[in-house]
Design a protein around this motif. Structure first.
Motif, PDB file in Angstrom:
ATOM      1  N   ASN A 339       9.569  -5.412  10.652  1.00  0.00           N
ATOM      2  CA  ASN A 339       9.778  -6.501  11.606  1.00  0.00           C
ATOM      3  C   ASN A 339       8.627  -7.487  11.625  1.00  0.00           C
ATOM      4  N   ASP A 340       7.467  -6.980  11.365  1.00  0.00           N
ATOM      5  CA  ASP A 340       6.269  -7.778  11.606  1.00  0.00           C
ATOM      6  C   ASP A 340       5.322  -7.568  10.440  1.00  0.00           C
ATOM      7  N   PRO A 341       5.641  -8.147   9.300  1.00  0.00           N
ATOM      8  CA  PRO A 341       4.929  -7.772   8.071  1.00  0.00           C
ATOM      9  C   PRO A 341       3.454  -8.171   8.050  1.00  0.00           C
ATOM     10  N   TYR A 342       3.051  -9.107   8.878  1.00  0.00           N
ATOM     11  CA  TYR A 342       1.647  -9.540   8.808  1.00  0.00           C
ATOM     12  C   TYR A 342       0.795  -8.908   9.889  1.00  0.00           C
ATOM     13  N   ARG A 343       1.285  -7.850  10.391  1.00  0.00           N
ATOM     14  CA  ARG A 343       0.573  -7.206  11.475  1.00  0.00           C
ATOM     15  C   ARG A 343      -0.634  -6.448  10.909  1.00  0.00           C
ATOM     16  N   VAL A 344      -1.770  -6.594  11.578  1.00  0.00           N
ATOM     17  CA  VAL A 344      -2.962  -5.836  11.176  1.00  0.00           C
ATOM     18  C   VAL A 344      -3.320  -4.826  12.267  1.00  0.00           C
ATOM     19  N   GLU A 345      -3.039  -5.244  13.478  1.00  0.00           N
ATOM     20  CA  GLU A 345      -3.366  -4.414  14.618  1.00  0.00           C
ATOM     21  C   GLU A 345      -2.725  -3.031  14.499  1.00  0.00           C
ATOM     22  N   ASP A 346      -3.442  -2.055  14.915  1.00  0.00           N
ATOM     23  CA  ASP A 346      -2.960  -0.665  14.941  1.00  0.00           C
ATOM     24  C   ASP A 346      -2.666  -0.099  13.561  1.00  0.00           C
ATOM     25  N   MET A 347      -2.817  -0.934  12.528  1.00  0.00           N
ATOM     26  CA  MET A 347      -2.454  -0.439  11.215  1.00  0.00           C
ATOM     27  C   MET A 347      -3.448   0.601  10.710  1.00  0.00           C
ATOM     28  N   ASP A 348      -4.639   0.602  11.301  1.00  0.00           N
ATOM     29  CA  ASP A 348      -5.604   1.623  10.890  1.00  0.00           C
ATOM     30  C   ASP A 348      -5.069   3.011  11.217  1.00  0.00           C
ATOM     31  N   MET A 349      -4.336   3.070  12.311  1.00  0.00           N
ATOM     32  CA  MET A 349      -3.758   4.364  12.665  1.00  0.00           C
ATOM     33  C   MET A 349      -2.702   4.785  11.649  1.00  0.00           C
ATOM     34  N   TYR A 350      -1.926   3.802  11.237  1.00  0.00           N
ATOM     35  CA  TYR A 350      -0.924   4.080  10.206  1.00  0.00           C
ATOM     36  C   TYR A 350      -1.613   4.592   8.949  1.00  0.00           C
ATOM     37  N   SER A 351      -2.735   3.957   8.632  1.00  0.00           N
ATOM     38  CA  SER A 351      -3.445   4.393   7.427  1.00  0.00           C
ATOM     39  C   SER A 351      -3.970   5.810   7.607  1.00  0.00           C
ATOM     40  N   ASN A 352      -4.365   6.149   8.830  1.00  0.00           N
ATOM     41  CA  ASN A 352      -4.809   7.524   9.072  1.00  0.00           C
ATOM     42  C   ASN A 352      -3.684   8.506   8.804  1.00  0.00           C
ATOM     43  N   VAL A 353      -2.500   8.118   9.254  1.00  0.00           N
ATOM     44  CA  VAL A 353      -1.346   8.999   9.045  1.00  0.00           C
ATOM     45  C   VAL A 353      -1.072   9.150   7.549  1.00  0.00           C
ATOM     46  N   LEU A 354      -1.112   8.009   6.869  1.00  0.00           N
ATOM     47  CA  LEU A 354      -0.859   8.062   5.432  1.00  0.00           C
ATOM     48  C   LEU A 354      -1.930   8.880   4.741  1.00  0.00           C
ATOM     49  N   PHE A 360      -0.638   8.200  -1.520  1.00  0.00           N
ATOM     50  CA  PHE A 360      -1.482   7.208  -2.176  1.00  0.00           C
ATOM     51  C   PHE A 360      -0.837   5.832  -2.271  1.00  0.00           C
ATOM     52  N   PRO A 361       0.384   5.756  -2.813  1.00  0.00           N
ATOM     53  CA  PRO A 361       0.932   4.412  -3.036  1.00  0.00           C
ATOM     54  C   PRO A 361       1.093   3.633  -1.741  1.00  0.00           C
ATOM     55  N   ALA A 362       1.620   4.299  -0.725  1.00  0.00           N
ATOM     56  CA  ALA A 362       1.860   3.582   0.524  1.00  0.00           C
ATOM     57  C   ALA A 362       0.553   3.091   1.112  1.00  0.00           C
ATOM     58  N   LEU A 363      -0.455   3.921   1.024  1.00  0.00           N
ATOM     59  CA  LEU A 363      -1.742   3.535   1.597  1.00  0.00           C
ATOM     60  C   LEU A 363      -2.336   2.344   0.833  1.00  0.00           C
ATOM     61  N   SER A 364      -2.209   2.396  -0.481  1.00  0.00           N
ATOM     62  CA  SER A 364      -2.774   1.293  -1.251  1.00  0.00           C
ATOM     63  C   SER A 364      -1.995   0.008  -0.982  1.00  0.00           C
ATOM     64  N   TYR A 365      -0.684   0.156  -0.826  1.00  0.00           N
ATOM     65  CA  TYR A 365       0.138  -1.012  -0.519  1.00  0.00           C
ATOM     66  C   TYR A 365      -0.285  -1.625   0.799  1.00  0.00           C
ATOM     67  N   LEU A 366      -0.444  -0.742   1.774  1.00  0.00           N
ATOM     68  CA  LEU A 366      -0.854  -1.201   3.103  1.00  0.00           C
ATOM     69  C   LEU A 366      -2.212  -1.905   3.020  1.00  0.00           C
ATOM     70  N   ALA A 367      -3.138  -1.277   2.285  1.00  0.00           N
ATOM     71  CA  ALA A 367      -4.472  -1.851   2.173  1.00  0.00           C
ATOM     72  C   ALA A 367      -4.397  -3.230   1.540  1.00  0.00           C
ATOM     73  N   HIS A 368      -3.594  -3.338   0.517  1.00  0.00           N
ATOM     74  CA  HIS A 368      -3.441  -4.622  -0.153  1.00  0.00           C
ATOM     75  C   HIS A 368      -2.910  -5.676   0.803  1.00  0.00           C
ATOM     76  N   ARG A 369      -1.921  -5.262   1.571  1.00  0.00           N
ATOM     77  CA  ARG A 369      -1.272  -6.232   2.436  1.00  0.00           C
ATOM     78  C   ARG A 369      -2.215  -6.726   3.531  1.00  0.00           C
ATOM     79  N   VAL A 370      -2.908  -5.783   4.177  1.00  0.00           N
ATOM     80  CA  VAL A 370      -3.799  -6.247   5.243  1.00  0.00           C
ATOM     81  C   VAL A 370      -4.950  -7.052   4.659  1.00  0.00           C
ATOM     82  N   PHE A 371      -5.342  -6.696   3.463  1.00  0.00           N
ATOM     83  CA  PHE A 371      -6.418  -7.425   2.830  1.00  0.00           C
ATOM     84  C   PHE A 371      -6.019  -8.877   2.612  1.00  0.00           C
ATOM     85  N   MET A 372      -4.767  -9.044   2.180  1.00  0.00           N
ATOM     86  CA  MET A 372      -4.279 -10.406   1.979  1.00  0.00           C
ATOM     87  C   MET A 372      -4.132 -11.141   3.306  1.00  0.00           C
ATOM     88  N   THR A 373      -3.760 -10.423   4.310  1.00  0.00           N
ATOM     89  CA  THR A 373      -3.534 -11.079   5.593  1.00  0.00           C
ATOM     90  C   THR A 373      -4.849 -11.538   6.216  1.00  0.00           C
TER      91      THR A 373
END
Lengths: 618, 918
Positions: A339-354, A360-373
């Protein structure tokens, strides 16, 4: 480095207030909320005026980021008008425009019917004239972050709004200067305490206004912040309660209030009007007070009303995360990101879960995305740090955590995670230092206490470590991992305090020990201490559990072996036989042993029967 | 010292330092402007130099003084010149209005420095040696300025502005600014502040009053004040006032400056020195140290320098000595979490720096000591054995030897039943000793090992302390060979007093060695302050002579007194060695020597040793006073001591008071009071097994005595038996001897004399093997009394026994013992059938007269009545009726006062009431 000074929230509210005055949209909103209540229309979602609250929080309390910034997004999950929602529009316009969109010309000038429950937005008659050129000029300066200039323009204005804007501009100017100074003045022994130099005069002015009762809720909000920073928390609490009771839609005031509620007693002692904003407040306050179940139920209730709110969804994820329901958290975050692809907030928690699930892939994807944002957000750095940590590149990981801390030195989880990294790198003193900083920021952070204990245990100081484990267990008594860590500490070669270890394992077994460490250890320890009955009890329990979860492992053999011999020694031959036959399914020495056991039993039984036969001939 | 800090070299430029730099320029005028120096004499010039030097070195508080203070100090030092200087300084500082002015100031400062530069050839110009203290100061300032960013220069400029302004602002302005710092109660705050100022001014007034004594207090800089403190303490003046002054002035600093960042820390070096000094003070004064005031200083320090972790350690110390368990453990752990044990502990210095691991074994050592302090023997042992392991693991020999010493201390002080439960858990101790050894043998092994280790590491202080511990051990333990077989098993089972004294002498000998080299101890701050004090003395005195001729004449000689070059902790150790000597002589039964040693401790080491030690010295003196001079004098002395040590928790004085009250109540026959006092004594001991063993034994003993005087023989025997078991269990041999004697006494009084004999004999043999001469004499006396009560046939034997004990009793025994001996002599003669009173009445009458006199002093009514009764009987036999009636009257008086002790209650109630109020 991102400047923590950002656009303040209450100005949004001012903006909305302007519209309230001129278009009576605020009333309309309240009115239609009442309508909504009457009609039970679930498709209607109130708009939250406090959008940029997260940023304003970091201005108002740059020292306290232990509480995660409240969501900056709208409560509404409604469609957004892409045409109106362009970057050129400031957030203020966004807030008001959506209201305008929805309620347009159908405004009703009547007072709300909500009764005592819903407080109407205060009416400021003088604002009509106060909205002068001076005000507009000041506002423009303010928007350009020229705070002192704005304040200077408003120096002779007496309107409430002008007064607030002037005070707020001064406050922000002081904050900005303080931030700058704290870098400039960094001494050899750490930062010297830069303070906002405007506080004293602001406090005097605001208290005078409050005494004269010429202060509006926004002024009260500002007064609350000032009081809090001056260390007068009780008064700050009263003032903030007053503010939110007069004008409930100022989320910044709520979150200030929440940061002042350090215990449940204080929270319960607040005399808040029963507005629906209170539910949001309670949800977040419960979370902060580690009452995760209460918080979760509050948010779930709210979700029933605001069904498409990302904010509530994220909060639910947070609560679930604290309850360690990782699966659900992952699902929620996946949806949230859709729903909210450019969200950075709270995403650190998601990364903790991952991280915990080692995806690995999901975490790297997430990292890439927030990095771009937005790469200069503490959350982004934290996510990248997590990724490197999962990859085993701890130096890089530490670097990113450091960056996160540079951006926000009170970022609690970064300190803790950095401590974990240092532990991995076997740099225990650094780890201890990092954990200790986390603990000093928030003494309720059980992870950091646990980390401290672990670090000391690594250094072969188990008795010393016990103190820290005790602390963490005290804060989180329902976490089996902590109890197990403590038990292992008691079990070490140096201490061998087995009775205490057993006590800890028992607690662990009672708190839903997922890794199933406690039961076999309990059985083994009891066996070592010679209390075979208890040992058998725990082996049996462990066995049942393994059967239920369909797990295999060396534990099963051990349990079966023990139970077989134990039952045999207790003359429960039938039971022993069962265990022995089960053992026969496995390979290895145990099988042979089981066989010999069986043989022995049969011999004994037959011997018994033969002697019986001799004595009692048929 | 500061090298451990993250950026120890960094040097913050503050207005105060700029002011010093400006002064420096006056002190060393630039050569090119050939203006005449303002100084009229060389001594004035030197005075300024010394003043500057002391300002750069002193570490008497955390914060830099403000301009007012600086100018005041300046004015006080000299006369007109300094007025000129201070005016010049103010002008100079207020003239700094643009960054460029600052730039010029500092570039001008460079010319002050001499050295191998071009200017060294110039004649007649005074230059600073770049390597001198002042030279380094100037160089650091210049360097710091050159490194300053433009923002930094701006800050410095504004700070100088406020610095100057503040000196003009009056008290009221900053008070009003201060008001809104705290709660609504600003008025309260105001009044508090008034109070504070009032207190300060009061103190100042007090100082003024004391003009005759210490005139230059008002004229000397603050650090001079401390110098006097020592001499004041020596002369028995009140510590607390001085200390109150100290801290209130530092809180005063807290109050007057508001948050606007207008106060600045001194240099790292000075702050560390200050903290070190405070740590010494806390350890010395214990709980009488002002807790809250220092806490607020620490708070401020923590705000100003969050990376200075030493603060947590000081907090730990402060709460430790104020018996706050939670706070002290919390702060201790926090300190070590942050510093990894690498910052600011003495022993950290002697080992190599730059260890990556951190020195957490020191944390364990400190934690262990903390548990010892709070009386948690089990935890302490656990932690200390962990410390042993960790320090072995990391080859930290220094810490290991300190830890071993701490374990020895723990084992010797706290009764531990069996080591197997606790030490057994730690592999190291168990494997090295084997579990077969008793705890005492383990202690001996540990002591010798620790001593050797300390000697090989050249830790002089520790060696000295270990010698003391060894002496303590030798004093109360018979050294048995560790192996029970072999040729050596026939060695004599006796303690060896010569060994004890040898250890004691070795200990003090080492300390005198130590005074000469002194290097490892006198580090940074401590050194600088003593050095500074040394420097200031002649200066102060010379100025004084010029300025205030009349006032100073009396006490000039005080300025010349050199402060001791020996570090305080060394003196402390020396002092406690004298205390131990006193204890040893007490046990061995030499009253004069015991008294003398206690006196030496109290008079010579009062300022160096900790409050607890001094208190113990007082206690010993008062005890001997009570024994030899009776209770009245003892209570008078007690009152003096009480006022001195009232603030100390776990006060020994309090225990002493109870002991004295109990003794007197027993003698006077006021048994109810005795029982009450005895119960209260028992309550003072900790409830943990093994802790406060001596006190527990004492309370038990006194309980049994009380029951005995109440003729409850059965109960008394039961209590004595439990006491004996306890002493046996915890290996308290000296107490064992006393308990056996008590048994003999109980049997004697209850009439089963024959049963009492073996107890007396057992006690005698105990006394012999521990060389307890006085107690042995007492046991002999008891034995004689027992024989005597067996019948008149044994009177001769009893008499020889008494005569054998008589020399030592008369030489060293107290009033009670002497009178008992006299009575015994008289009774022996009287019950001897071959003795006739008519032949030589004085042989009986003389001891009886002596005994009655002493017993009257002691208020021991029961025994006194007996003496008078015997006297009356003898006089009656002799037909000396007048004297008989006199004795009879005295007898009646004694009996009546024994029967209604309430007459005396008035006296005993007074101190009791006071005691209640504790």
């Amino acid at each position: 480095m991102r400047c923590t000074i950002a656009q303040p929230t209450p100005l949004n509210s001012i903006e909305t207030r302007e519209h309230d005055i001129h278009n009576q949209r605020g009333r309309a909103r309240v009115q239609s909320l009442a309508d909504y209540k009457k009609r039970g229309n679930r498709r209607w979602f109130p708009k939250r005026p406090a959008e940029a609250s997260s940023e304003s929080r970091s201005t108002s309390s740059p020292t306290d980021a232990s509480t995660p910034p409240p969501d900056a997004e709208q409560l509404v999950g409604i469609e957004q008008d892409p045409a109106k929602f362009t970057p050129s529009h400031t957030r203020f316009q966004r807030g008001s425009s959506s209201i305008r969109r929805r309620f347009g010309p159908s405004d009703l000038p009547s007072t709300p019917l909500g009764g005592a429950l819903y407080v109407a937005t205060p009416v400021h008659e003088e604002d009509d004239c106060a909205d002068s050129d001076f005000y507009l000029l000041a506002k423009a300066y303010f928007d350009c972050k020229e705070y002192r200039r704005a304040a200077h323009v408003l120096r002779d204005q007496t309107g409430k709004k002008a007064f607030f804007l002037r005070c707020y501009a001064l406050y922000l100017a002081g904050e900005k200067r303080k931030e700058e100074e704290s870098i400039e003045l960094e001494g050899p022994l750490g930062k010297s305490d830069a303070v906002n130099r405007e506080l004293t005069s602001l406090e005097n002015e605001l208290s005078k206004q409050r005494k004269n009762e010429t202060i509006d809720p926004f002024g009260l909000y500002l007064y609350g912040i000032v009081l809090r920073e001056r260390g007068r928390e009780d008064l700050a609490r009263t003032v903030l309660v007053e503010s939110v009771n007069k004008y409930p839609w100022n989320w910044s005031a709520w979150s200030e209030l929440q940061s002042l509620c350090s215990t449940i007693d204080i929270l319960n002692g607040l005399s808040l009007k029963n507005h629906w904003m209170k539910d949001f407040f309670l949800g977040s306050a419960y979370q902060e007070l580690r009452m995760h179940n209460d918080s979760l139920s509050k948010y779930e209730y709210l979700q029933g009303i605001f069904r498409f709110s990302n904010h509530i969804q994220a909060q639910i994820a947070k609560a679930q995360y604290s309850l360690r329901e990782f699966e659900e958290v992952e699902v929620i975050f996946e949806e949230l990101l859709r729903n909210d692809p450019y969200r950075v907030e709270d995403m650190d928690m998601y990364s903790n879960v991952l991280y915990a699930k080692e995806v690995f892939p999901a975490l790297s994807y997430l990292a890439h995305r927030v990095f771009m944002t937005d790469k200069y957000r503490p959350e982004s750095c934290c996510i990248i740090g997590n990724y490197y940590s999962l990859k085993g590149q701890h130096e890089k990981s530490v670097m990113y955590f450091r960056r996160a801390l540079k951006l926000n030195k009170n970022y609690l989880s970064a300190w803790t995670l950095m401590g974990h990294e240092y532990v991995e790198m076997k740099n225990t003193p650094a780890a201890v230092d990092a954990y200790r900083r986390a603990v000093d920021i928030n003494p309720c952070d059980y992870r950091a206490w646990y980390g401290l204990g672990q670090a000391y245990e690594m250094m072969c100081m188990p008795y010393y470590a016990l103190y820290y484990f005790r602390k963490s267990v005290y804060l989180q008594p329902n976490d089996s991992r902590l109890w197990i860590a403590m038990a292992q500490c008691y079990e070490t070669e140096q201490l061998r305090m087995l009775e205490d270890a057993i006590k800890c394992y028992k607690r662990a077994a009672n708190c839903n020990d997922r890794e199933a460490i406690a039961l076999p250890r309990l059985a083994k320890l009891h066996g070592e201490l010679g209390s075979f009955e208890e040992a058998a009890y725990y082996y049996k329990k462990d066995l049942e559990r393994m059967e239920a979860e369909e797990r295999e492992g060396p534990n099963i053999l051990e349990a079966l072996m023990f139970l077989a011999t134990y039952c045999k020694s207790q003359k429960k031959f039938e039971e022993a036989e069962v265990y022995c036959t089960r053992l026969l399914d496995y390979k290895g020495p145990e099988k042979e042993k089981a066989k010999s056991l069986l043989r022995g039993m049969i011999a004994a039984q037959s011997g018994l029967s033969s002697t019986e036969a001799e004595h009692f001939p048929p | 010292m500061a090298g451990n800090l993250k950026s120890g070299g960094a040097y913050a430029l503050t207005p105060h330092k700029v002011a010093l730099c400006a002064l420096m320029q006056i002190y060393v005028p630039p050569a090119e402007n050939a203006a005449p120096t303002p100084f009229s004499s060389v001594s004035e010039h030197n005075g300024l130099g010394l003043f500057l030097l002391s300002l750069t070195k002193s570490c008497d508080s955390v914060l830099e003084p403000n301009l007012d203070k600086l100018i005041n100090q300046l004015m006080e030092i000299g006369g007109l010149v300094n007025q000129w200087i201070s005016q010049h300084l103010t002008c100079r500082l207020s003239a700094l209005s643009t960054p460029d002015d600052l730039f010029n100031l500092f570039s001008g400062l460079q010319s002050v420095l001499g050295g191998n530069g071009a200017r060294s050839g110039l004649d007649d110009s005074i230059l600073l040696d770049p390597n001198s203290q002042l030279g380094i100061f100037v160089r650091r300032c210049v360097l710091a300025f050159n490194q300053l960013s433009f923002e930094g220069v701006c800050h410095l400029l504004t700070n100088i502005g406020t610095y100057c302004k503040k000196s003009h602002a009056s008290c009221s302005t900053y008070q009003s600014r201060q008001d809104d710092d705290f709660d609504n109660a600003s008025e309260e705050l105001m009044s508090f502040e008034h109070l504070l100022f009032g207190k300060v001014s009061e103190n100042l007034a007090a100082e003024t009053k004391a003009w005759d004594g210490f005139v230059f207090h008002l004229h000397a800089p603050r650090s001079l004040f401390r110098l006097i403190e020592g001499s004041k303490a020596l002369s028995g003046l009140d510590h607390d006032k001085e200390k109150g002054f100290d801290v209130s002035s530092s809180t005063d600093g807290l109050g007057t400056d508001d948050y606007s960042g207008s106060f600045f820390l001194r240099t790292n070096w000075q702050v560390q020195g200050y903290l070190r000094e405070q740590a010494d003070l806390i350890e010395k004064h214990g709980s009488s140290y002002p807790f809250n005031a220092f806490e607020s200083v620490l708070n401020q320090l923590k705000n100003l320098a969050p990376e200075l972790h030493r603060v947590h350690y000081l907090r730990y110390l402060n709460s430790l000595y104020h018996d706050d368990y939670l706070a002290s453990s919390e702060n201790l752990l926090r300190y070590f979490d942050y510093s990894a044990g690498a910052e600011g502990i003495d022993i950290a210095l002697s080992s190599f720096p730059g260890m990556s691991f951190g020195r957490y074994e020191i944390a364990l050592l400190c934690l262990g000591k903390m548990h010892c302090h709070f009386g948690h023997p089990k935890q302490a042992l656990e932690v200390l054995s962990e410390a042993v392991q960790v320090s072995q693991q990391h080859n930290d020999d220094t810490c290991l030897s300190y830890t071993l010493a701490a374990i020895c201390n723990l084992l010797s002080e706290i009764g531990i039943l069996s080591a197997s439960g606790m030490i057994g858990s730690s592999t190291m101790l168990a494997t090295t000793f084997g579990s077969s050894l008793s705890i005492q043998q383990q202690l001996l092994v540990l002591l010798t090992r620790s001593l050797k280790r300390a000697e090989s590491l050249k830790l002089t202080r520790l060696v000295a302390a270990n010698h003391l511990a060894m002496a303590k051990f030798d004093l109360t333990h018979v050294k048995r060979p560790l192996l029970s077989f072999g040729p050596k098993s026939s060695s004599k089972l006796k303690t060896c007093p010569s060994n004890v004294l040898k250890e004691l002498r070795l200990s003090s000998y080492l300390l005198s060695e130590f005074g000469s080299d002194g290097a490892p101890l006198t580090i940074d701050g401590a050194f600088s302050t003593t050095w500074l004090k040394n420097l200031k003395k002649p200066m102060a005195s010379s100025i004084f002579l010029h300025e205030n001729e009349p006032g100073s004449r009396n006490n000039t000689f005080q300025f010349g007194a050199q402060p001791s070059p020996i570090h305080g902790s060394v003196l402390h150790l020396a002092g406690s060695s004298y205390l131990l000597r006193a204890t040893a002589w007490e046990l061995y039964g030499s009253a004069p020597l015991a008294r003398m040693n206690a006196l030496v401790n109290v008079t010579c080491f009062a300022d160096a040793s900790s409050a607890a030690d001094v208190e113990l010295g007082y206690v010993k003196l008062i005890q001997s006073l009570a024994i030899f001079k009776g209770y009245t004098e003892a209570f008078n002395a007690l009152k003096v001591a009480e006022d001195k040590f009232i603030s100390i928790s776990k006060s020994r004085i309090q225990i002493l008071k109870l002991q004295l009250l109990h003794d007197r109540a027993l003698h006077q026959g006021n048994l109810k009071l005795a029982q009450r006092v005895c119960d209260e004594l028992g309550v003072l001991a900790s409830s943990v097994t093994g802790v406060d063993m001596e006190l527990k034994a004492e309370a038990c003993l006194r309980h049994a005595r009380t029951l005995l005087s109440a003729h409850q023989y059965g109960q008394a025997a039961a209590v004595a038996r439990s006491l004996f078991f306890m002493c046996h269990k915890f290996n308290l041999q000296v107490e064992n001897a006393t308990t056996l004697l008590l048994f003999a006494e109980i049997h004697k009084r209850s009439g089963s004399v024959v049963l009492g004999l073996p107890y007396a004999l057992a006690s005698l043999s105990f006394c012999q093997s521990f060389n307890l001469d006085l107690l042995e004499a007492t046991a002999t006396l008891t034995l004689a009394e027992l024989w005597l009560s067996l019948g008149s046939d044994h009177a001769k034997r009893a008499l020889t026994l008494v005569n054998r004990a008589l020399p030592i009793i008369l030489g060293h025994g107290g009033l009670e013992l002497c009178s008992r001996a006299y009575m015994a002599v008289a009774k022996c003669y009287l019950s001897d059938p071959s003795f006739s009173v008519y032949d030589d009445p004085e042989i009986v009458l003389d001891p009886l007269r002596q005994a009655s006199e002493e017993l009257e002093v002691l208020e021991f009514h029961e025994l006194a009545a007996e003496a008078f009764y015997l006297m009356a009987m003898v006089f009656n036999k002799l037909g000396r009726l007048e004297e008989r009636d006199e004795a009879a009257a005295s007898f009646k008086k004694q009996v009546s006062s024994l029967e209604n002790p309430h007459e005396e209650d008035l006296i005993s109630a007074r101190p009791r009431k006071k005691f209640r109020s504790f």
